[in-house]
Design a protein around this motif. Sequence first.
Motif, PDB file in Angstrom:
ATOM      1  N   ALA A  55      -0.301  -2.201   2.997  1.00 44.78           N
ATOM      2  CA  ALA A  55      -0.335  -3.667   3.063  1.00 44.78           C
ATOM      3  C   ALA A  55       1.017  -4.224   3.502  1.00 44.78           C
ATOM      4  N   GLU A  56       2.092  -3.649   2.965  1.00 46.14           N
ATOM      5  CA  GLU A  56       3.432  -4.121   3.329  1.00 46.14           C
ATOM      6  C   GLU A  56       3.707  -3.861   4.808  1.00 46.14           C
ATOM      7  N   LYS A  57       3.357  -2.669   5.297  1.00 47.39           N
ATOM      8  CA  LYS A  57       3.590  -2.345   6.701  1.00 47.39           C
ATOM      9  C   LYS A  57       2.813  -3.258   7.640  1.00 47.39           C
ATOM     10  N   LEU A  58       1.602  -3.653   7.224  1.00 49.95           N
ATOM     11  CA  LEU A  58       0.768  -4.493   8.073  1.00 49.95           C
ATOM     12  C   LEU A  58       1.040  -5.981   7.893  1.00 49.95           C
ATOM     13  N   GLY A  59       1.929  -6.333   6.979  1.00 46.55           N
ATOM     14  CA  GLY A  59       2.227  -7.737   6.740  1.00 46.55           C
ATOM     15  C   GLY A  59       1.086  -8.485   6.086  1.00 46.55           C
ATOM     16  N   LEU A  60       0.317  -7.776   5.250  1.00 44.17           N
ATOM     17  CA  LEU A  60      -0.843  -8.377   4.592  1.00 44.17           C
ATOM     18  C   LEU A  60      -0.442  -9.022   3.269  1.00 44.17           C
ATOM     19  N   PRO A  61      -1.316  -9.848   2.691  1.00 41.58           N
ATOM     20  CA  PRO A  61      -1.005 -10.481   1.400  1.00 41.58           C
ATOM     21  C   PRO A  61      -0.684  -9.448   0.338  1.00 41.58           C
ATOM     22  N   PRO A  62       0.207  -9.783  -0.602  1.00 38.90           N
ATOM     23  CA  PRO A  62       0.550  -8.844  -1.678  1.00 38.90           C
ATOM     24  C   PRO A  62      -0.694  -8.419  -2.455  1.00 38.90           C
ATOM     25  N   LEU A  63      -0.668  -7.184  -2.942  1.00 39.81           N
ATOM     26  CA  LEU A  63      -1.815  -6.636  -3.664  1.00 39.81           C
ATOM     27  C   LEU A  63      -1.524  -6.558  -5.155  1.00 39.81           C
ATOM     28  N   ALA A  64      -2.443  -7.117  -5.939  1.00 41.02           N
ATOM     29  CA  ALA A  64      -2.393  -6.944  -7.388  1.00 41.02           C
ATOM     30  C   ALA A  64      -3.438  -5.899  -7.771  1.00 41.02           C
ATOM     31  N   HIS A  65      -3.454  -5.547  -9.045  1.00 42.56           N
ATOM     32  CA  HIS A  65      -4.497  -4.635  -9.516  1.00 42.56           C
ATOM     33  C   HIS A  65      -4.995  -5.104 -10.868  1.00 42.56           C
ATOM     34  N   ALA A  66      -6.175  -4.629 -11.254  1.00 46.82           N
ATOM     35  CA  ALA A  66      -6.793  -5.079 -12.501  1.00 46.82           C
ATOM     36  C   ALA A  66      -7.621  -3.966 -13.115  1.00 46.82           C
ATOM     37  N   GLN A  67      -7.764  -4.027 -14.424  1.00 48.36           N
ATOM     38  CA  GLN A  67      -8.688  -3.179 -15.166  1.00 48.36           C
ATOM     39  C   GLN A  67      -9.907  -4.026 -15.508  1.00 48.36           C
ATOM     40  N   VAL A  68     -11.097  -3.501 -15.276  1.00 46.55           N
ATOM     41  CA  VAL A  68     -12.307  -4.309 -15.469  1.00 46.55           C
ATOM     42  C   VAL A  68     -13.325  -3.547 -16.312  1.00 46.55           C
ATOM     43  N   GLY A  69     -14.180  -4.312 -16.983  1.00 50.51           N
ATOM     44  CA  GLY A  69     -15.172  -3.715 -17.865  1.00 50.51           C
ATOM     45  C   GLY A  69     -16.402  -3.205 -17.154  1.00 50.51           C
ATOM     46  N   GLY A  70     -16.722  -3.765 -15.993  1.00 51.16           N
ATOM     47  CA  GLY A  70     -17.908  -3.357 -15.269  1.00 51.16           C
ATOM     48  C   GLY A  70     -17.745  -1.977 -14.652  1.00 51.16           C
ATOM     49  N   ALA A  71     -18.869  -1.273 -14.504  1.00 53.55           N
ATOM     50  CA  ALA A  71     -18.846   0.065 -13.918  1.00 53.55           C
ATOM     51  C   ALA A  71     -19.346   0.025 -12.482  1.00 53.55           C
ATOM     52  N   SER A  72     -19.031   1.076 -11.730  1.00 48.30           N
ATOM     53  CA  SER A  72     -19.512   1.208 -10.349  1.00 48.30           C
ATOM     54  C   SER A  72     -19.706   2.691 -10.052  1.00 48.30           C
ATOM     55  N   ASP A  73     -20.111   2.999  -8.833  1.00 48.06           N
ATOM     56  CA  ASP A  73     -20.256   4.398  -8.446  1.00 48.06           C
ATOM     57  C   ASP A  73     -18.911   5.121  -8.400  1.00 48.06           C
ATOM     58  N   GLY A  74     -17.826   4.351  -8.329  1.00 53.52           N
ATOM     59  CA  GLY A  74     -16.506   4.964  -8.399  1.00 53.52           C
ATOM     60  C   GLY A  74     -16.247   5.660  -9.725  1.00 53.52           C
ATOM     61  N   ASN A  75     -16.950   5.241 -10.781  1.00 56.75           N
ATOM     62  CA  ASN A  75     -16.816   5.931 -12.062  1.00 56.75           C
ATOM     63  C   ASN A  75     -17.240   7.395 -11.943  1.00 56.75           C
ATOM     64  N   PHE A  76     -18.301   7.641 -11.171  1.00 56.39           N
ATOM     65  CA  PHE A  76     -18.794   9.007 -11.013  1.00 56.39           C
ATOM     66  C   PHE A  76     -17.759   9.875 -10.304  1.00 56.39           C
ATOM     67  N   THR A  77     -17.172   9.351  -9.243  1.00 54.55           N
ATOM     68  CA  THR A  77     -16.227  10.160  -8.473  1.00 54.55           C
ATOM     69  C   THR A  77     -14.939  10.391  -9.262  1.00 54.55           C
ATOM     70  N   ALA A  78     -14.483   9.379  -9.982  1.00 52.84           N
ATOM     71  CA  ALA A  78     -13.310   9.559 -10.833  1.00 52.84           C
ATOM     72  C   ALA A  78     -13.599  10.552 -11.943  1.00 52.84           C
ATOM     73  N   GLY A  79     -14.838  10.552 -12.430  1.00 54.50           N
ATOM     74  CA  GLY A  79     -15.223  11.499 -13.463  1.00 54.50           C
ATOM     75  C   GLY A  79     -15.134  12.943 -13.010  1.00 54.50           C
ATOM     76  N   LEU A  80     -15.151  13.167 -11.700  1.00 49.97           N
ATOM     77  CA  LEU A  80     -14.983  14.510 -11.141  1.00 49.97           C
ATOM     78  C   LEU A  80     -13.516  14.869 -10.946  1.00 49.97           C
ATOM     79  N   GLY A  81     -12.620  13.914 -11.232  1.00 52.56           N
ATOM     80  CA  GLY A  81     -11.196  14.159 -11.049  1.00 52.56           C
ATOM     81  C   GLY A  81     -10.697  13.874  -9.648  1.00 52.56           C
ATOM     82  N   ILE A  82     -11.480  13.145  -8.849  1.00 54.72           N
ATOM     83  CA  ILE A  82     -11.105  12.851  -7.467  1.00 54.72           C
ATOM     84  C   ILE A  82     -10.430  11.484  -7.420  1.00 54.72           C
ATOM     85  N   PRO A  83      -9.250  11.356  -6.804  1.00 56.29           N
ATOM     86  CA  PRO A  83      -8.585  10.056  -6.706  1.00 56.29           C
ATOM     87  C   PRO A  83      -9.533   9.002  -6.147  1.00 56.29           C
ATOM     88  N   THR A  84      -9.635   7.883  -6.844  1.00 53.43           N
ATOM     89  CA  THR A  84     -10.626   6.851  -6.517  1.00 53.43           C
ATOM     90  C   THR A  84      -9.994   5.477  -6.666  1.00 53.43           C
TER      91      THR A  84
END
Length: 378
Positions: A305-334
């Motif tokens: 984002a910094e290299k492309l001059g894009l808006p600053p990025l924040a991050h958040a922890q959320v209660g809702g689940a997604s399919d990313g939970n499955f991939t993270a559960g396998l130990g794969i960076p998600t």
Amino acid sequence: MTTPTLFTVDGLLADLRQLIECESPSADLGAVARSADLVASLGAKHLGVEPERITVDGVSHLRWRLGSRDRDTGGRVLVLCHHDTVHPLGTLETMPYDVTDGVLRGPGCFDMLAGLVMAFHAVAALASTDGVTLLVTGDEELGSISSRALIEETAQESSAVLVLEASADGGALKTARKGASMYDVVVTGRAAHAGLEPEKGVNATIEISQQVLAIASLGDPAAGTSVTPTVISAGTTTNTVPGSAVLSVDVRAWTTAEQERVDTAIRALTPALPGATLEIRGGINRPPLEQELAAPLYTRALTVAEKLGLPPLAHAQVGGASDGNFTAGLGIPTLDGLGAVGGGAHTTSEHLYVDRLVDRTQLLHGLIQDLLKEPACL
């Protein structure tokens, strides 16, 4: 300085409108199949190749596995999307596609049809797509019952997973998600006439009421674990001692240990009334997306984002689940929440901000490109 964009608002909106106006409620297999036809057509137009069409239990899923690279020869990047939505057929009549004052509305626009369109455009603009897998499932909103095995199988050959679910507030990426468990507690009592001989009955309503209190006590606010009794049904008529009852329970937790603690406790429940029996159905549905699995990719996204001059990025922890939970559960960076910026998911106020579509697509494109050059690692 901002890098010139490869993407246009008009191009993104043209595809998004088509998807929104092809309604795709998860439980309507015919509607999901029609949506899959459209997704396949749009994807083939952008990517130059037809998808693999995978139907499981009548649910339509699509996969583009581009190039020949595998995890052992440099890793693949999995871009994970879904094309089903929560809104029933006919929602377009009261919630039509509309863009007014820079705000786009329409069923499924935010969750997550815009993310799917962004994925097509971002991947198509790569100098080389060798090593990209795009998986588009058709039952995410129902818990991914038919697609979980497909998601996990596809993720196993990947060194990173990018999930195009909508962003958190203000465009924040989602670096942690709670795991989700779903249960039905089924009570069997004994029906009897409520006026003539209530003493011969075993009242399932009373039994399920006792279980509600026991189950609700399993939550741990300090650990962020919620155990929520939700839908309850009991009995048949107003003059009959209820012979059966069912309680649904929603559990959310930040860690696998907390999920397992609650699971053990729910399965250990015992009846309060003599003669009543309990049956526990369901269980752990999605493991948590723990922050350590997202941190390396979030750091990469910040740099891109910094290299492309894009808006600053924040991050958040959320209660809702997604399919990313499955991939993270396998130990794969998600990394999740890379989709649209807006709000109102699953409601009649669902919307996204049009002026954020291009920069989010730029971010996705740049991050995929970066990961293809140097695969993610923990």
